[in-house]
Design an enzyme around this catalytic site. Structure first.
Site, PDB file in Angstrom:
ATOM      1  N   GLY A   1       0.816  -1.210   0.000  1.00 20.35           N
ATOM      2  CA  GLY A   1       0.000   0.000   0.000  1.00 20.35           C
ATOM      3  C   GLY A   1       0.848   1.257   0.000  1.00 20.35           C
TER       4      GLY A   1
ATOM      5  N   ARG B   1      -5.251   2.135   9.813  1.00 16.54           N
ATOM      6  CA  ARG B   1      -5.829   1.980  11.159  1.00 16.54           C
ATOM      7  C   ARG B   1      -4.845   2.462  12.215  1.00 16.54           C
ATOM      8  NH1 ARG B   1     -10.533  -0.658  11.734  1.00 16.54           N
ATOM      9  NH2 ARG B   1     -11.324  -1.850   9.952  1.00 16.54           N
TER      10      ARG B   1
ATOM     11  N   SER C   1      -0.119  -7.031  -9.928  1.00 13.76           N
ATOM     12  CA  SER C   1       1.011  -7.953  -9.900  1.00 13.76           C
ATOM     13  C   SER C   1       2.319  -7.204 -10.082  1.00 13.76           C
ATOM     14  CB  SER C   1       0.881  -9.006 -11.002  1.00 13.76           C
ATOM     15  OG  SER C   1       2.013  -9.864 -10.995  1.00 13.76           O
ATOM     16  N   GLY C   2       3.321  -7.682  -9.389  1.00 14.85           N
ATOM     17  CA  GLY C   2       4.643  -7.085  -9.505  1.00 14.85           C
ATOM     18  C   GLY C   2       5.363  -6.991  -8.183  1.00 14.85           C
ATOM     19  N   GLY C   3       4.656  -7.365  -7.096  1.00 16.67           N
ATOM     20  CA  GLY C   3       5.274  -7.329  -5.791  1.00 16.67           C
ATOM     21  C   GLY C   3       5.593  -5.911  -5.347  1.00 16.67           C
TER      22      GLY C   3
ATOM     23  N   HIS D   1      -3.410 -15.735 -13.380  1.00 15.00           N
ATOM     24  CA  HIS D   1      -2.025 -15.257 -13.523  1.00 15.00           C
ATOM     25  C   HIS D   1      -1.154 -15.900 -12.454  1.00 15.00           C
ATOM     26  CE1 HIS D   1       1.126 -12.616 -11.903  1.00 15.00           C
ATOM     27  NE2 HIS D   1       1.312 -12.147 -13.119  1.00 15.00           N
ATOM     28  N   ASN D   2      -1.629 -15.896 -11.209  1.00 10.09           N
ATOM     29  CA  ASN D   2      -0.844 -16.477 -10.124  1.00 10.09           C
ATOM     30  C   ASN D   2      -0.712 -17.989 -10.280  1.00 10.09           C
ATOM     31  OD1 ASN D   2      -0.945 -13.851  -9.184  1.00 10.09           O
ATOM     32  ND2 ASN D   2      -1.274 -14.449  -7.068  1.00 10.09           N
TER      33      ASN D   2
ATOM     34  N   LYS E   1       0.241 -18.947  -0.438  1.00  7.84           N
ATOM     35  CA  LYS E   1      -0.771 -18.107   0.203  1.00  7.84           C
ATOM     36  C   LYS E   1      -2.189 -18.474  -0.200  1.00  7.84           C
ATOM     37  CE  LYS E   1       1.948 -14.003   1.274  1.00  7.84           C
ATOM     38  NZ  LYS E   1       2.062 -12.525   1.117  1.00  7.84           N
TER      39      LYS E   1
END
Length: 480
Positions: free
Chosen positions: A19, A38, A133-135, A190-191, A265
């Protein structure tokens, strides 16, 4: 720098690494970005470290956050998938107005996105499920972005997303994918392809190590060489870098001191479950998921380490030839993985009436994303030439590539079997290819068995309709 008066064009809530990086990406591209988390400490940490990346608006509450945005408000959620996402969506929806846009940039299950989009639509809000996507590196410097949701929302949101996405030949690696959950569905597949790609690379490494006795540094050189040809890709590139890395504590190659248990994951499992529901064989992806699961069964593997191997064959004597065989087998198996992934995308598009365009996906996957590779240009060209291509394998380029590789592919799978080296993704990909090209499969026997014990009927090659044999009576045939 921070701004307290100017309204922001985009807001980002959830300021963990992904983020934070994507918020910085927006700011670097000239947008004023409202920030929310938060824990306000994360907001302040971002501003302290990177406040000079552009214009940011610091907020503490959801109400303050939404109030800092120009209309229609655009909010990107970057929090953990599942209940946390639902909670943030509900908080936002309570203070947003009709026409505002909520974007979920996490790895959400596409069926959750379908549900959320319908719920927000009923409240007059636009909900966009965007696969990203792209980390961490891609989030900051240009990811591939796969937004679904209402087309009208893309008119407002699209220019922002396209500006922060990766670019290939000036083309943004971002486009409107389709309705409701289509963006997250495409990201899921994709994953899944990524899982298969990584498993195939792992099997190639395993063969170079155990069949040819190459050391990690030597294998790194092989992957570096491969990355200059048809196999050029992000994953092959980083494989060479990983294999070159030396552990500071032991002086050994880092890969040799990492426990051989791969975690996951869940997006790979989601892909396989979805494929089962859609009736699409994604055997390469499934084997990759199962290979990770098996690698993690450490107690079971320890207990089974002395199981009999049988008589093993001699290792290949021509290292150069077998290395080339592995390269060709890797390329052919990679083609199968992508072909199966695009088959699943086509089936999902039909099931949910999304009207997805495979060529667009190949275009946006060329940069930013984890599976970016040279041969995605070939996939783009194949679908531009024939949008109704029955299988990617049947495109002239890929058909020729496999025909050139198939003898090597067979040698690799048979040699690995004779040496006792597991190659589940190589082998299943070859079996899929052979099944696809087979004139006749043993499924005729399977269907006859089903008719025998369950009266499930069958079709005939020489007549129309369904038939049933009276197996428990006189075994005559009747129309069903």
């Amino acid at each position: 720098m921070t701004s307290s008066s100017a309204l922001a064009q985009i807001g980002v809530t959830g300021l963990a690494v992904m983020g934070s990086n994507i918020a910085r990406n927006f700011a670097r591209n000239g947008y004023t970005v409202a920030l929310h988390n938060r824990s306000v400490a994360k907001t302040d940490a971002l501003l302290d470290a990177h406040g000079d990346d552009g214009r940011f608006v610091r907020t503490e509450t959801i109400e303050e956050f939404v109030g800092a945005l120009e209309k229609p408000r655009r909010v990107l959620i970057m929090v953990k998938a599942g209940e946390a996402t639902d909670a943030v969506i509900e908080e936002l929806a309570a203070v947003m107005e009709p026409g505002d846009i909520i974007i979920d940039g996490g790895n959400a299950l596409y069926t959750d996105t379908i549900r959320r989009e319908a719920a927000m639509k009923a409240r007059g809000l636009n909900f966009v499920g965007a696969g990203i996507s792209g980390g961490e590196e891609g989030a900051l410097n240009g990811p591939a972005i796969m937004p679904g949701g209402p087309k009208e929302s893309y008119e407002s949101l699209g220019p922002l997303l396209e500006s922060i996405s990766a670019k290939v030949d000036g083309t943004p690696c971002c486009t409107h994918i389709g309705p409701d959950g289509s963006g997250h569905f495409v990201k899921m597949v994709h994953n899944g392809i990524e899982y298969a790609d990584m498993q195939l690379i792992g099997e190639a490494y395993h063969l170079l190590r155990d069949a040819l006795g190459f050391e990690a540094g030597q294998i790194a050189g092989v992957f570096t060489e491969w990355n200059s040809g048809d196999l050029e890709s992000y994953l092959v590139e980083i494989t060479a870098q990983v294999l070159e890395q030396v552990d500071a504590k032991t002086g050994k190659p880092l890969v040799d001191v990492i426990v051989d248990a791969a975690e996951q994951k869940g997006t790979g499992r989601w892909t396989v479950k979805s494929a089962l529901d859609l009736g699409v064989p994604v055997t390469g992806i499934a084997e990759a998921v199962f290979a990770r699961a098996l690698s993690g069964s450490r107690a079971q593997r320890r207990a089974a380490h002395d199981l009999a191997s049988g008589t093993l064959a001699e290792k290949p004597t021509d290292a150069a030839q077998f290395t080339e065989d592995i390269r060709r087998a890797l390329y052919a198996s990679k083609i199968v993985a992508y072909a199966q992934g695009f088959d699943q995308i086509a089936a999902g598009s039909t099931e949910y009436d999304w009207n997805l365009r495979p060529g667009d996906l190949a275009t946006i996957w060329r940069g930013g994303c984890i599976i970016r590779a040279r041969f995605l240009n070939r996939i783009k060209d194949a679908y531009e030439e024939n949008p109704d291509l029955p299988s990617l394998i049947l495109a002239p380029y890929f058909r020729a590539a496999i025909e050139q590789a198939v003898d090597s592919w067979r040698r690799v799978v048979s040699t690995a079997t004779l040496l006792g080296i597991p190659v589940p993704a190589f082998a299943s990909s070859l079996s899929y290819y052979d099944a696809l090209r087979a004139e006749r499969l043993p499924a005729a026997l399977t269907q006859a068995q089903r008719d025998f014990f369950g009266a499930h009927t069958y079709e005939r090659v020489d007549a129309e309709g369904k038939f049933h044999t009276l197996w428990s009576a006189d075994r005559s045939e009747i129309s069903a």
